[in-house]
Structures are given as C-alpha cells and as structure tokens.
Write a protein that holds these residues in place. Structure first.
Motif, short mmCIF file in Angstrom:
data_model
loop_
_atom_site.label_atom_id
_atom_site.label_comp_id
_atom_site.label_asym_id
_atom_site.label_seq_id
_atom_site.Cartn_x
_atom_site.Cartn_y
_atom_site.Cartn_z
N ILE A 8 0.86 -1.17 0.00
CA ILE A 8 0.00 0.00 0.00
C ILE A 8 0.90 1.22 0.00
O ILE A 8 1.74 1.39 0.89
CB ILE A 8 -0.96 0.01 1.20
CG1 ILE A 8 -1.97 -1.13 1.06
CG2 ILE A 8 -1.65 1.36 1.33
CD1 ILE A 8 -2.96 -1.23 2.18
N ASP A 9 0.72 2.08 -0.99
CA ASP A 9 1.49 3.31 -1.11
C ASP A 9 0.88 4.41 -0.24
O ASP A 9 1.59 5.07 0.51
CB ASP A 9 1.51 3.76 -2.58
CG ASP A 9 2.32 5.02 -2.79
OD1 ASP A 9 3.54 4.90 -2.94
OD2 ASP A 9 1.71 6.12 -2.79
N HIS A 10 -0.44 4.59 -0.36
CA HIS A 10 -1.11 5.61 0.44
C HIS A 10 -2.58 5.28 0.60
O HIS A 10 -3.14 4.53 -0.18
CB HIS A 10 -0.94 7.01 -0.17
CG HIS A 10 -1.63 7.20 -1.48
ND1 HIS A 10 -1.07 6.81 -2.68
CD2 HIS A 10 -2.82 7.74 -1.79
CE1 HIS A 10 -1.90 7.10 -3.67
NE2 HIS A 10 -2.97 7.66 -3.15
N THR A 55 4.83 4.37 3.03
CA THR A 55 3.39 4.57 3.12
C THR A 55 3.05 5.92 3.74
O THR A 55 3.60 6.28 4.79
CB THR A 55 2.74 3.46 3.96
OG1 THR A 55 3.15 2.19 3.46
CG2 THR A 55 1.22 3.55 3.92
N ILE A 56 2.13 6.63 3.09
CA ILE A 56 1.61 7.89 3.63
C ILE A 56 0.09 7.82 3.71
O ILE A 56 -0.55 7.01 3.04
CB ILE A 56 2.04 9.12 2.81
CG1 ILE A 56 1.53 9.03 1.36
CG2 ILE A 56 3.54 9.31 2.87
CD1 ILE A 56 1.81 10.27 0.52
N ILE A 57 -0.46 8.68 4.55
CA ILE A 57 -1.90 8.88 4.64
C ILE A 57 -2.16 10.30 4.17
O ILE A 57 -1.64 11.25 4.75
CB ILE A 57 -2.42 8.68 6.08
CG1 ILE A 57 -2.13 7.26 6.57
CG2 ILE A 57 -3.92 8.99 6.15
CD1 ILE A 57 -2.42 7.05 8.05
N CYS A 86 -6.12 -0.27 9.38
CA CYS A 86 -5.34 -0.94 10.43
C CYS A 86 -3.86 -0.60 10.27
O CYS A 86 -3.31 -0.70 9.18
CB CYS A 86 -5.55 -2.45 10.35
SG CYS A 86 -4.64 -3.33 11.64
N VAL A 87 -3.23 -0.25 11.38
CA VAL A 87 -1.81 0.06 11.42
C VAL A 87 -1.13 -0.98 12.32
O VAL A 87 -1.51 -1.12 13.49
CB VAL A 87 -1.57 1.48 11.98
CG1 VAL A 87 -0.09 1.79 12.06
CG2 VAL A 87 -2.30 2.51 11.13
N ALA A 88 -0.17 -1.72 11.77
CA ALA A 88 0.60 -2.68 12.55
C ALA A 88 1.85 -2.00 13.08
O ALA A 88 2.55 -1.32 12.34
CB ALA A 88 0.97 -3.89 11.69
N LEU A 89 2.08 -2.17 14.36
CA LEU A 89 3.20 -1.51 15.04
C LEU A 89 4.01 -2.52 15.84
O LEU A 89 3.47 -3.56 16.25
CB LEU A 89 2.66 -0.46 16.02
CG LEU A 89 1.75 0.63 15.46
CD1 LEU A 89 1.01 1.33 16.59
CD2 LEU A 89 2.59 1.61 14.67
#
Length: 142
Positions: A8-10, A55-57, A86-89
């Motif tokens: 996913i780029d953005h 990746t950017i938002i 969803c953001v994996a950290l």
C-alpha cells in the motif's frame, strides 16, 4: 527499493480540517507531516502524514470532493464509509500509542487478542477514531 512485492502506497482520508488532522496523527501515531507548510501556503491541495518510508496517509479536505473526477461517481466518495484502517506496530510503539491516546482522552476500544490480519493472528489490537470519525485499528503481532 528493488523488491517488487505489492504494497500500500497511500490511503486517502476525507477530513474537515487537514491541519488539525495532521497534528492529531503526529501527536498520536507519531507520524511525520508531509507538505504541511505547502498546504498551509495554498501551494498543494492537501497534506499527508508519513506512516513509514513507503506509506503515507493523505488528508484530503472534504471541500475537494467536487474536484474528484478521475472516475464516474468519485465525487460522491466524500464521506463514504470505510470500515477502518489498520496500522501494525511493534509492541513498544503499540503501547506508546495507547498511552498517548488515553492521555489525550481519545476513546479506545477494549484490547482484543488473536484477531486475524495480514500476518496471521495479532497478539493485541484496539480501535480508536480520529477527529473526523475515521476508525483506526492498531495492532502488533510479536
């Protein structure tokens, strides 16, 4: 980058106040603002926040909806419900995010365990909303 794996780029989120949204993501997720000064100066149509090097938002002002003509019906996408992002950290970043959200009085869900995602079951996850009501899930695997 030489790896040709799909990524996913953005992600583009509709927001009411891109500057306030940028500040929210910077303070909670620890993201880095991208093109914020240029947006504030009227030089670019929206700012972004960098999630990682790939990746950017994008934080698209809802006022831009009428200009979305890339596909039929794109104008109507403003306010279109997306279930969540969803953001994996890593575990320490997960704990730090949870602490920052709670410290900022941002409501969060209960912690879930073993919810399925791109890398299999996540050890822990929770949900929260940004100031525009966009729902995010934060998770870590191991």
């Amino acid at each position: 980058m030489t790896d040709h794996t799909a990524r996913i780029d953005h992600v583009v989120l509709w927001v009411s106040d891109p500057i306030a949204s940028t500040e929210f993501y910077e303070k909670t997720l620890g993201t880095e603002p991208v093109r914020l000064a240029e947006f504030a100066a009227g030089q670019v149509p929206f700012p972004s926040v960098r999630l990682n090097e790939e990746t950017i938002i994008d934080l698209m002002p809802q006022t831009m909806a009428a200009r979305m003509k890339m596909l039929p019906g794109a104008v109507e996408s403003a306010g279109h419900p997306v279930n969540h992002v969803c953001v994996a950290l890593p575990a320490d970043a997960f704990d730090a995010l949870l602490g920052r959200l709670e410290g900022s009085a941002v409501p969060v869900s209960e912690i879930s365990h073993d919810s399925f995602g791109a890398r299999g079951p996540a050890r822990r996850s929770f949900y929260f909303r940004d100031p525009d009501g966009n729902v995010f899930e934060a998770r870590h695997y191991d």
